[in-house]
Design an enzyme around this catalytic site. Structure first.
Site, mmCIF file in Angstrom:
data_model
loop_
_atom_site.group_PDB
_atom_site.id
_atom_site.type_symbol
_atom_site.label_atom_id
_atom_site.label_comp_id
_atom_site.label_asym_id
_atom_site.label_seq_id
_atom_site.Cartn_x
_atom_site.Cartn_y
_atom_site.Cartn_z
ATOM 1 N N LYS A 293 38.033 29.744 96.387
ATOM 2 C CA LYS A 293 39.089 29.748 95.602
ATOM 3 C C LYS A 293 38.554 30.523 94.258
ATOM 4 C CE LYS A 293 39.850 27.816 91.973
ATOM 5 N NZ LYS A 293 39.465 28.272 90.851
ATOM 6 N N SER B 77 49.126 24.410 80.264
ATOM 7 C CA SER B 77 50.359 23.730 80.705
ATOM 8 C C SER B 77 50.832 24.548 81.639
ATOM 9 C CB SER B 77 51.024 24.253 79.491
ATOM 10 O OG SER B 77 50.972 25.594 79.069
ATOM 11 N N GLU C 189 43.374 37.171 88.480
ATOM 12 C CA GLU C 189 44.836 36.785 87.679
ATOM 13 C C GLU C 189 45.632 38.141 87.228
ATOM 14 O OE1 GLU C 189 43.372 32.297 86.235
ATOM 15 O OE2 GLU C 189 42.825 34.407 84.822
ATOM 16 N N THR D 103 30.270 32.425 91.053
ATOM 17 C CA THR D 103 31.458 32.829 90.773
ATOM 18 C C THR D 103 32.784 31.996 91.854
ATOM 19 O OG1 THR D 103 31.677 34.553 92.335
ATOM 20 C CG2 THR D 103 31.020 35.174 90.045
ATOM 21 N N ASN E 236 46.562 33.124 80.954
ATOM 22 C CA ASN E 236 45.333 32.513 80.320
ATOM 23 C C ASN E 236 45.758 32.149 78.882
ATOM 24 O OD1 ASN E 236 42.936 32.321 82.076
ATOM 25 N ND2 ASN E 236 43.899 34.307 82.253
ATOM 26 N N THR F 194 43.946 27.148 92.224
ATOM 27 C CA THR F 194 44.311 26.871 90.763
ATOM 28 C C THR F 194 45.436 28.113 90.565
ATOM 29 O OG1 THR F 194 42.397 28.119 90.175
ATOM 30 C CG2 THR F 194 42.067 25.531 90.138
#
EC number: 2.3.1.35
Length: 419
Positions: free
Chosen positions: A190, A419, A287, A201, A414, A164
């Site tokens: 992932k 989008s 991230e 997780t 985030n 992702t």
């Protein structure tokens, strides 16, 4: 940040290529079925075993569970812990949908038909946006193509299909011996955000050609989850779709492992090596992350104390910010150790911070922060991989936990995730 982690060496275990296809009898594939509008990115993956496998899984503890989690639990219950395939998609979590279970079952049936197996032999998983309607039509249109393209080389395409916000594929495999037979165990994972204990997780799929009973697979998996994936925290959020599954097809030809003993411990160690490596990969690819954090806690009276303290440090937002800013504000580490909800004597604790650039002693035995060179600390904290080492001097148990720094980019990613 270099997303490649340092792989730990273990005597008798050799890292090999192949991920979920490293073990004999497993094939995989991945493609774009239209869930992801970027046609260059895979969004549907499959893993298949020629032989019927024993199987086990651990699932999210979130009270809101994705439909695929519910369906996989049902399938493994119906089949008596047996499976032959995994079907997984990204971009849509199939969670909080009124018809989610019906759709997950339909997708399982489509996979089963393409593979000529029973639907209850399919493990299904999804990741992506929560609360977004899902249709089985894209799956129906591409399932035959997906199954027809299965190969030993397809592990990279499958690993890409589950990404992702991940920036790199996460695959590990090892080769080892059980009762004189060569065995292999590999996996793919992932996850980059919405990662926090407790399990499992992220999405993680593991395969092995060792022969292991369902009961011993579940025992090993549940135990090792506690000291790997459940010791990982990126951002404090536990997802609704988290799952780790393992399939064992017995193609290596070892006598089936049905109880604890030398053979079981050899298998368990292989499983730990792969799961720990993937946990570290997940932390390194958090991230927006620029630094990987590994916290080791040794000299503890019991494993729970070690796990709790290590997790407390990697979960601390202030420690995460310390790493991002390369700011040697060691009091934040001491604070995170101190508010851990376990009993120990803080006046016996040693702490140091280390990286490839060297080591800084933070405190030694009395919770008083030692003098240090700001210049040396800046060098140590400038590295991609940072280690916080804690020694309680109060027992023999130990544990590790993994995390990453907290950056501006985490909020950016985030803030517009859909989008």
């Amino acid at each position: 940040m270099d997303k490649q982690i340092r792989m730990e060496e273990y005597a008798g275990y050799q890292y090999i290529e192949g991920g979920v296809c490293a073990a004999q009898g497993f094939t995989a594939n991945g493609l774009n079925c239209g869930l992801n509008p970027d046609k260059a990115k895979n969004d549907l993956g499959m893993v298949y075993s020629e032989r019927l496998c024993t199987a086990a899984a651990v699932y999210t503890t979130n009270k809101v569970k994705g439909a695929p989690v519910l369906v996989t639990k049902r399938h493994l219950g119906m089949s008596g812990g047996r499976a032959k395939a995994v079907i997984v998609n990204s971009k849509n979590a199939n969670t909080c949908n009124a018809d989610g279970v019906e759709i997950a079952e339909k997708i399982s049936e489509l996979a089963a038909q393409a593979l000529e197996i029973r639907p209850e032999e399919v493990i299904i998983a999804s990741t992506g946006v929560i609360g977004q309607p899902m249709s089985p039509e894209p799956f129906a249109a591409h399932m035959q193509e997906l199954a027809a393209g299965l190969s030993r080389e397809g592990h990279t395409a499958a690993a890409a299909a589950i990404m992702t916000t991940d920036t790199v594929r996460k695959e590990v495999a090892v080769e080892f011996q059980i009762a004189g037979r060569k065995c292999r165990l590999g996996g793919m994972a992932k996850g980059s955000g919405m990662i926090h204990p407790n399990m499992a997780t992220t999405l993680n799929f593991i395969t092995t050609d060792a022969a292991v009973s369902t009961e011993m697979l579940q025992t090993a998996l549940s135990d090792i989850v506690e000291i790997t994936y459940n010791c990982l925290s990126i951002d404090g959020d536990t997802s609704t779709n988290d799952m780790v599954s393992i399939m064992a097809n017995g193609a290596a030809g070892n006598p089936e492992i049905t109880m604890d003993g030398t053979e079981y411990q050899s298998f368990r160690q292989a499983l730990y090596i792969v799961m720990a490596a993937m946990t570290k990969m997940l932390a390194a690819d958090g991230e927006g992350a620029t630094r990987l954090l590994e916290c080791s806690c040794v000299g503890c009276p019991d494993r729970q104390t070690a796990v709790s303290i290590a997790k407390s440090v990697v979960q601390s937002s202030l420690v995460k910010c310390l790493l991002f800013g390369c700011d040697a504000n060691w009091g934040r580490i001491m604070c995170a150790i101190g508010y851990t909800d376990v009993d120990f004597d803080i006046d016996k604790v040693d702490v140091d911070v280390a990286s490839a650039a060297g080591t800084i002693e933070v405190c030694k035995g009395n919770a008083v922060i030692l003098p240090f060179s700001e210049e040396k600390a800046a060098e140590v904290l400038a590295e991609d991989e940072i280690h916080i080492n804690i020694n309680l001097h109060q027992g023999e148990e130990q544990a590790k936990a993994w995390g990453c720094d907290l950056t501006y980019d985490y909020v950016k990613i985030n803030g517009d995730y859909r989008s």
